[in-house]
Design a protein around this motif. Structure first.
Motif, PDB file in Angstrom:
ATOM      1  N   UNK A   1      56.451  38.516  33.186  1.00 39.78           N
ATOM      2  CA  UNK A   1      55.640  37.512  32.493  1.00 39.78           C
ATOM      3  C   UNK A   1      55.718  37.697  30.978  1.00 39.78           C
ATOM      4  N   UNK A   2      55.548  38.928  30.539  1.00 39.21           N
ATOM      5  CA  UNK A   2      55.586  39.236  29.105  1.00 39.21           C
ATOM      6  C   UNK A   2      56.963  38.921  28.526  1.00 39.21           C
ATOM      7  N   UNK A   3      58.006  39.293  29.238  1.00 40.02           N
ATOM      8  CA  UNK A   3      59.372  39.093  28.753  1.00 40.02           C
ATOM      9  C   UNK A   3      59.697  37.628  28.526  1.00 40.02           C
ATOM     10  N   UNK A   4      59.130  36.753  29.326  1.00 44.07           N
ATOM     11  CA  UNK A   4      59.425  35.320  29.234  1.00 44.07           C
ATOM     12  C   UNK A   4      58.430  34.568  28.343  1.00 44.07           C
ATOM     13  N   UNK A   5      57.612  35.316  27.605  1.00 46.93           N
ATOM     14  CA  UNK A   5      56.726  34.695  26.622  1.00 46.93           C
ATOM     15  C   UNK A   5      55.350  34.330  27.126  1.00 46.93           C
ATOM     16  N   UNK A   6      55.030  34.709  28.354  1.00 46.74           N
ATOM     17  CA  UNK A   6      53.698  34.478  28.901  1.00 46.74           C
ATOM     18  C   UNK A   6      52.765  35.628  28.522  1.00 46.74           C
ATOM     19  N   UNK A   7      51.492  35.439  28.743  1.00 45.05           N
ATOM     20  CA  UNK A   7      50.539  36.541  28.745  1.00 45.05           C
ATOM     21  C   UNK A   7      50.036  36.705  30.169  1.00 45.05           C
ATOM     22  N   UNK A   8      49.373  37.826  30.462  1.00 47.50           N
ATOM     23  CA  UNK A   8      49.070  38.098  31.861  1.00 47.50           C
ATOM     24  C   UNK A   8      47.741  38.809  32.055  1.00 47.50           C
ATOM     25  N   UNK A   9      47.172  38.561  33.211  1.00 48.52           N
ATOM     26  CA  UNK A   9      46.051  39.339  33.734  1.00 48.52           C
ATOM     27  C   UNK A   9      46.501  39.894  35.081  1.00 48.52           C
ATOM     28  N   UNK A  10      46.391  41.221  35.230  1.00 45.95           N
ATOM     29  CA  UNK A  10      46.713  41.860  36.500  1.00 45.95           C
ATOM     30  C   UNK A  10      45.417  42.237  37.199  1.00 45.95           C
ATOM     31  N   UNK A  11      45.245  41.724  38.413  1.00 42.82           N
ATOM     32  CA  UNK A  11      44.132  42.156  39.253  1.00 42.82           C
ATOM     33  C   UNK A  11      44.697  43.248  40.154  1.00 42.82           C
ATOM     34  N   UNK A  12      44.348  44.501  39.833  1.00 39.33           N
ATOM     35  CA  UNK A  12      44.941  45.625  40.544  1.00 39.33           C
ATOM     36  C   UNK A  12      44.281  45.834  41.902  1.00 39.33           C
ATOM     37  N   UNK A  13      44.989  46.557  42.769  1.00 35.70           N
ATOM     38  CA  UNK A  13      44.392  46.973  44.031  1.00 35.70           C
ATOM     39  C   UNK A  13      43.291  47.980  43.755  1.00 35.70           C
ATOM     40  N   UNK A  14      42.228  47.902  44.542  1.00 39.09           N
ATOM     41  CA  UNK A  14      41.143  48.883  44.406  1.00 39.09           C
ATOM     42  C   UNK A  14      41.577  50.270  44.866  1.00 39.09           C
ATOM     43  N   UNK A  15      42.724  50.354  45.562  1.00 45.34           N
ATOM     44  CA  UNK A  15      43.231  51.654  46.016  1.00 45.34           C
ATOM     45  C   UNK A  15      43.919  52.426  44.890  1.00 45.34           C
ATOM     46  N   UNK A  16      44.520  51.711  43.938  1.00 42.44           N
ATOM     47  CA  UNK A  16      45.306  52.374  42.882  1.00 42.44           C
ATOM     48  C   UNK A  16      44.976  51.836  41.492  1.00 42.44           C
ATOM     49  N   UNK A  17      43.715  51.796  41.097  1.00 44.07           N
ATOM     50  CA  UNK A  17      43.374  51.227  39.790  1.00 44.07           C
ATOM     51  C   UNK A  17      43.899  52.046  38.619  1.00 44.07           C
ATOM     52  N   UNK A  18      43.995  53.383  38.792  1.00 38.31           N
ATOM     53  CA  UNK A  18      44.445  54.195  37.664  1.00 38.31           C
ATOM     54  C   UNK A  18      45.919  53.951  37.355  1.00 38.31           C
ATOM     55  N   UNK A  19      46.728  53.747  38.381  1.00 32.81           N
ATOM     56  CA  UNK A  19      48.157  53.478  38.154  1.00 32.81           C
ATOM     57  C   UNK A  19      48.337  52.219  37.309  1.00 32.81           C
ATOM     58  N   UNK A  20      47.604  51.156  37.649  1.00 35.99           N
ATOM     59  CA  UNK A  20      47.770  49.899  36.916  1.00 35.99           C
ATOM     60  C   UNK A  20      47.173  49.981  35.513  1.00 35.99           C
ATOM     61  N   UNK A  21      46.036  50.658  35.379  1.00 35.61           N
ATOM     62  CA  UNK A  21      45.465  50.859  34.043  1.00 35.61           C
ATOM     63  C   UNK A  21      46.435  51.669  33.188  1.00 35.61           C
ATOM     64  N   UNK A  22      47.027  52.717  33.765  1.00 35.03           N
ATOM     65  CA  UNK A  22      47.977  53.553  33.019  1.00 35.03           C
ATOM     66  C   UNK A  22      49.185  52.736  32.569  1.00 35.03           C
ATOM     67  N   UNK A  23      49.653  51.837  33.438  1.00 32.42           N
ATOM     68  CA  UNK A  23      50.809  51.010  33.074  1.00 32.42           C
ATOM     69  C   UNK A  23      50.473  50.099  31.897  1.00 32.42           C
ATOM     70  N   UNK A  24      49.296  49.500  31.907  1.00 29.29           N
ATOM     71  CA  UNK A  24      48.888  48.657  30.781  1.00 29.29           C
ATOM     72  C   UNK A  24      48.785  49.474  29.497  1.00 29.29           C
ATOM     73  N   UNK A  25      48.305  50.703  29.601  1.00 32.94           N
ATOM     74  CA  UNK A  25      48.213  51.573  28.436  1.00 32.94           C
ATOM     75  C   UNK A  25      49.601  51.932  27.904  1.00 32.94           C
ATOM     76  N   UNK A  26      50.568  52.075  28.800  1.00 34.92           N
ATOM     77  CA  UNK A  26      51.947  52.331  28.383  1.00 34.92           C
ATOM     78  C   UNK A  26      52.453  51.199  27.493  1.00 34.92           C
TER      79      UNK A  26
END
Length: 478
Positions: free
Chosen positions: A166-191
């Motif tokens: 999404x970002x690469x093609x000029x969009x912006x994004x909201x990711x609704x992460x799984x409740x099982x792995x919220x830290x992985x998705x938060x960490x990716x956004x921080x990256x």
């Protein structure tokens, strides 16, 4: 790595958002909370979407070189800190180090770099129109805000292909992460934030399962959300697709599979056995492309089973512990599938007749034979370290068996005759066929997706980029 006092925030507009509503994340290996995560409200969801909408005008005008540089930097950060990010995945979902650090993360990093390399090639076309004295162009433009609803079993891969594309093609994004792995998705956004992505372009929220319908429906219905992508179960996919239809929102969906590996009488049985074991038990079988069914020609079935048992024994010796599935509830579901199949006359080739006796969410890799069609496992996706073996007499019978499922994601065909393999691949109702390799095969160069109940649209490669772009035709008089 687990710390019960840690609270994983939401990330909205580059800022950590916390409040009193949280959910505990239970580590499958210990059965105890490893940390908590903030549970988003519908107001948080609206804020995330409106933040992404506010960031869109500026981000959509950035040059391809700017976007590429950020994605490449993000890939470098992931690679440099791969053990840390793998640790989050191992703690949250019980993944083994091989699956987390040497399969999921390397694939996510490769995808990020591949997407970065494709950004500059996004272009429209200049078709010749019918009318004399008139010309035309077709532009490729970003949609706007893209909502990604992602699963837990390969978080970094799903996060990259949803958010990074999404970002690469000029969009912006909201990711609704799984409740099982919220830290992985938060960490990716921080990256991505560390890599220089402007605030508001990549937002991440998580929520309690009971709050998910309201949170997700609020975002889908929001006028700023222009495109949705979902990775998860077919049951949830139907609900989300229905909501998207009601709101006239296009959706890209990659759902589950009931994937078969067909082993013909001329196959290299050592090769087939190794690939079937890997396809069935990698990541504790919790892969949408995983091998659910091994379909062997009757003349070699007994020999194949012995080689599979030998390969599984070698596989087990390499592991320090039993594989963990994502939760005790998942383990209970798998144990029920096994018990029912055995009660209906299936044979236990490998595993335990009492699979629920192992500690916490661990599960003994299990192989069943002669599963009857009145057993749930005959029809349902296992999504765990559980595979069945059946036999066939003719090529037509093997193809009919493989196609006789609502799903259509991946399949494998084992034969020394490439012409035969290609001919069979043509007749299989799936999104991908792998000849002489396991059903688990995902890489940046290949489009990823299924047919029938396995979803529609494609992630990865050129097709994946186009999923996040809309065409606009422009004509003018010369």
């Amino acid at each position: 790595m687990a710390n019960k006092s840690t609270i994983i925030p939401l990330l909205i507009n580059g800022e950590d958002i916390t409040h009193s509503s949280t959910l505990e994340v239970i580590s499958p290996a210990t059965g105890e909370a490893c940390w908590s995560a903030v549970s988003a409200t519908s107001e948080d969801a609206v804020q995330a979407v409106e933040t992404a909408q506010a960031a869109f005008p500026a981000w959509s005008k950035t040059k391809p070189s700017t976007r590429s540089a950020i994605l490449l930097k993000a890939a470098d950060i992931l690679e440099t800190n791969v053990a840390k990010y793998a640790g989050y995945m191992m703690t949250e979902m019980g993944a083994d180090i091989g699956s987390a650090q040497f399969f999921v993360l390397p694939l996510a990093i490769a995808m990020c770099r591949d997407i970065a390399g494709r950004i500059a090639s996004v272009c429209g076309s200049v078709p010749v129109v019918a009318k004399e004295g008139q010309s035309a162009m077709v532009w490729k433009e970003p949609y706007g805000v893209c909502l990604g609803i992602v699963a837990w079993n390969a978080p970094y891969v799903f996060g990259i292909r949803s958010a990074a594309t999404a970002i690469a093609t000029g969009n912006t994004t909201v990711i609704k992460s799984s409740e099982m792995t919220p830290r992985c998705y938060y960490a990716l956004a921080q990256v991505f934030k560390e890599a220089g992505l402007p605030d508001g372009v990549f937002n991440v929220i998580s929520c309690r399962p009971q709050d998910a319908p309201l949170v997700v429906n609020t975002m889908i219905a929001h006028p700023a959300v222009k495109k949705v992508n979902f990775t998860g179960s077919a049951a949830t996919g139907r609900i989300i697709a229905r909501t998207c239809g009601e709101n006239l929102k296009p959706i890209l969906m990659e759902l589950g599979g009931k994937n078969s590996a067909i082993v013909f009488e001329d196959a290299d049985l050592d090769k087939a056995a190794g690939e079937c074991v890997a396809g069935a038990f990698l990541n504790a079988g919790q892969i949408c492309m995983g091998t659910d069914r091994i379909v062997a020609h009757s003349s070699i079935a007994s020999a194949l089973i012995e080689k599979i048992k030998s390969q599984l024994a070698a596989f087990a010796k390499q592991a320090d512990t039993l594989p963990n599935v994502v939760s005790v509830a998942s383990k209970t579901r798998l144990a029920t599938l096994v018990s029912e199949a055995l009660a209906n006359g299936a044979q236990l080739v490998a595993g335990s007749p009492t699979p629920s006796s192992t500690p916490q969410a661990s599960f003994i890799p299990t192989i069943l034979a002669n599963v009857k069609d009145n057993s749930k496992i005959y029809h349902e996706e296992a999504f765990g370290p559980l595979v069945s073996i059946s036999t066939f007499e003719t090529e037509d019978e093997a193809i009919a068996f493989t196609n006789a499922t609502p799903y259509g994601l991946h399949a494998a065909v084992f034969t020394k005759d490439l012409r035969r393999g290609l001919a069979v691949a043509k007749r299989l109702e799936v999104g991908a066929v792998h000849i002489n390799s396991m059903t688990v095969h995902d890489e940046p160069a290949l489009p990823m997706g299924g047919v029938k109940g396995s979803g529609w649209g494609r992630f990865n490669a050129d097709e994946g980029m186009k999923e996040f772009l809309v065409s606009k035709a422009v004509t003018w008089d010369d």
